[in-house]
Design an enzyme around this catalytic site. Structure first.
Site, mmCIF file in Angstrom:
data_model
loop_
_atom_site.group_PDB
_atom_site.id
_atom_site.type_symbol
_atom_site.label_atom_id
_atom_site.label_comp_id
_atom_site.label_asym_id
_atom_site.label_seq_id
_atom_site.Cartn_x
_atom_site.Cartn_y
_atom_site.Cartn_z
ATOM 1 N N GLU A 131 32.794 -33.790 59.540
ATOM 2 C CA GLU A 131 33.169 -34.568 58.348
ATOM 3 C C GLU A 131 33.170 -33.691 57.116
ATOM 4 O O GLU A 131 33.534 -34.124 56.025
ATOM 5 C CB GLU A 131 32.186 -35.725 58.169
ATOM 6 C CG GLU A 131 32.399 -36.777 59.232
ATOM 7 C CD GLU A 131 31.316 -37.832 59.258
ATOM 8 O OE1 GLU A 131 30.415 -37.796 58.399
ATOM 9 O OE2 GLU A 131 31.377 -38.671 60.173
ATOM 10 N N GLY A 155 39.675 -25.848 66.689
ATOM 11 C CA GLY A 155 40.093 -25.532 65.326
ATOM 12 C C GLY A 155 40.598 -24.107 65.276
ATOM 13 O O GLY A 155 40.978 -23.537 66.313
ATOM 14 N N ASP A 157 40.360 -19.992 63.170
ATOM 15 C CA ASP A 157 39.405 -18.890 63.015
ATOM 16 C C ASP A 157 38.246 -19.269 62.090
ATOM 17 O O ASP A 157 37.123 -18.791 62.263
ATOM 18 C CB ASP A 157 40.121 -17.650 62.469
ATOM 19 C CG ASP A 157 41.105 -17.084 63.480
ATOM 20 O OD1 ASP A 157 40.880 -17.260 64.691
ATOM 21 O OD2 ASP A 157 42.110 -16.477 63.064
ATOM 22 N N GLY A 427 39.238 -15.210 57.023
ATOM 23 C CA GLY A 427 39.790 -16.395 56.385
ATOM 24 C C GLY A 427 38.905 -17.021 55.332
ATOM 25 O O GLY A 427 39.236 -18.077 54.789
#
Ligand SMILES: CCCCCCCCCCCCC/C=C/[C@@H](O)[C@H](COP(=O)(O)O)NC(=O)CCCCC
Ligand code: ADP
Ligand code: CA
Length: 475
Positions: A131, A155, A157, A427
């Site tokens: 969340e 998901g 990286d 990232g």
């Protein structure tokens, strides 16, 4: 040990599951409950090929026995063989899904493609849909992890990085080691990490599996593949900033990330847009790079190095388009061979790529070569070094104000060039510019096996059957 059926030989290590009756799993489960039949599901390599590694699919073979007793003996023995033959097959997994990664399809990918395979393999999974950012990391740092064999992230990286930080942090806490000490020998993590790709770049998945494909990744997890991975720690003075496995990049890649954060709504396309904008803004940055070569034979008493902390670092200083450090090839669909094609996943070293300031067309040539098989290091303004550690600092002639100022990044509209860039750490933007990086060999293990022999790579990165450019097959 092999199961042989007329034309198909399947290593027991690649059997996914055994079911009584005539059973189908994908796209929907259906069971015809017959007394004498059983179905074996196994890893089937797809002949259609892929851009880098091999696609794995769920293969299925139907067996008929003369009696129910014999059928039950077969299924019992096969299930026992799976357990004893592959001790790393997970029984229980903790799964984190980032519902906002990439094209926001994480939940659907998991429930429609991955969960049925886990169920078939008898894996029980505890699924948490996150969340907020860092929820997965915090869970791994604080909650009870007893009974889990591995952690799976659905998901990109960034999500993988959360798992990496949580597991490394947890392992060091339990071992009583300080992550803030850049010299400490970190303890390898006991839990395996699985990646179901559902992000934007998905570089860690691509470089360790060879394809961005949730079913392939799920099958690697199920059969308990194990691929160790080097990890780079990043410190500022005596504080841990972050860990990195794919790209630690200053200059171009830092600027692209900072710019792309303003355009998250574009999804994965944000990197293409921001890459173009940052390229056009034509920036280079002053910096000092000191690095510890991986091979001690490379140093000599006449190599103009100086000693830091008792170890010999090589020192270079000047203006750079980008400075990048990667522990692995960092291949991804945008760059099928990666930032450093010959980098190794688990050799305890990283590759440092220095791109000195050059004219815009030269830099474009460098970037363009990432998309082909041409050697991106064979350019007069590019250097690559295999290293154990790297220090980056700003030149002393920069004023303290310039050093401290948060760099602003604009597109083409602004003629003012910022004095410094930011670091892109897998990232995430780092809050410090002056950093010390150290490679830790095989700190984590993934449910993967690297790129399989026989995988095909075209120099355009397109799939075998889709290549329209007359590309040569290079592997
Ligand atoms: C003229 C054509 C230019 C093409 C240049 C292509 C260069 C591609 C190199 C890509 C290296 C990728 C290394 C991976 C980095 C990721 O960790 C990071 C975060 O990924 P995610 O969490 O999935 O969003 N991705 C990036 O920093 C994107 C870099 C894109 C640079 C164009
Ligand atoms: N529920 C969430 N809400 C917002 N951000 C999240 C959530 N879960 C994870 N994140 C963060 O989202 C970032 C990007 O996630 P990632 O899955 O890597 O997608 P992408 O590849 O598109 O960047 C990660 O840094 C992660 O910490
Ligand atoms: Ca390495």
């Amino acid at each position: 040990m092999y199961l042989s059926v007329i034309k198909v030989s399947v290593p027991v290590a690649e059997v996914v599951g055994v079911e009584e009756g005539r059973v189908e799993i994908l796209p929907r489960k259906s069971v015809e409950d017959t007394d004498k039949d059983f179905t074996v599901f196994y890893v089937k390599r797809s002949s259609s090929g892929s851009s880098y590694g091999l696609l794995w699919r769920l293969g299925r073979i139907q067996f008929s026995c003369p009696s129910r007793v014999l059928r039950d003996q077969w299924t019992k023995h096969l299930r026992t063989a799976l357990k004893t033959h592959s001790p790393l097959r997970p029984n229980r997994l903790l799964v984190f899904i980032n519902p906002f990664g990439g094209k926001k399809k994480g939940r659907k990918i998991y429930h429609s493609l991955v969960a049925p395979l886990f169920e078939l393999a008898g894996i029980s999974s505890h699924v948490i849909v996150t969340e907020r950012a860092n929820q997965a990391r915090d869970h791994l740092l604080k909650k009870d992890l007893k009974g889990f064999d591995g952690v799976v992230c659905v998901g990109g990286d960034g999500m993988f990085s959360e798992i990496l930080h949580g597991l490394i942090g947890r392992t060091q806490q339990e071992a009583g080691l300080s992550e803030n000490d850049p010299t400490v020998a970190l303890q390898p993590c006991p839990l395996h990490i699985g990646i179901i790709p559902a992000g934007s770049t998905d570089c860690v998945c691509y470089a360790t599996v060879g394809v961005i494909d949730p079913v392939t990744s799920a099958l690697h997890i199920i059969i308990g593949d194990s691929q160790p991975l080097d990890v780079c720690s990043v410190h500022q003075a005596s504080a841990l900033m972050r860990y990195s496995v794919s790209l630690l990049g200053y200059g171009f890649y830092g600027d692209v990330l900072a710019e792309s954060e303003k355009h998250r709504w574009m999804g994965p396309l944000r990197y293409d847009y921001s890459g173009t904008m940052v390229y056009l803004s034509n920036r280079s940055y002053a910096g000092i790079v000191q690095y510890l070569p991986a091979d001690p034979l490379l140093s000599s008493p006449r190599d103009r190095t100086r000693c830091l902390s008792g170890r010999v670092y090589t020192h270079v200083e000047g203006r750079f388009r980008c400075v990048s450090l990667t522990c692995m090839s960092s291949s991804c669909p945008k760059s099928p061979l990666g930032l450093s094609p010959s980098a190794h996943l688990a050799d305890g070293t990283g590759d440092l790529i220095l791109v000195w300031d050059t004219h815009p067309l030269g830099f474009l040539k460098f970037l363009y070569r990432h998309t082909s098989t041409q050697d991106q290091f064979d350019l007069p303004f590019v250097e690559v070094h295999r290293v154990k550690a790297v220090r980056f600092s700003l030149p002393s002639e920069m004023t303290n104000e310039q050093k401290m100022a948060t760099p602003f990044l604009c597109g083409l509209c602004c003629s003012k060039v910022p004095a410094k860039s930011v670091w892109n750490c897998d990232g995430e933007i780092l809050s410090s510019t002056e950093i010390l990086c150290r490679i830790h060999g095989q700190l984590v293990r993934l449910y993967a096996r690297g790129i399989e022999e026989g995988a095909a790579v075209h120099n355009c990165g397109k799939e075998n059957d889709k290549c329209q450019m007359g590309c040569t097959l290079i592997k």
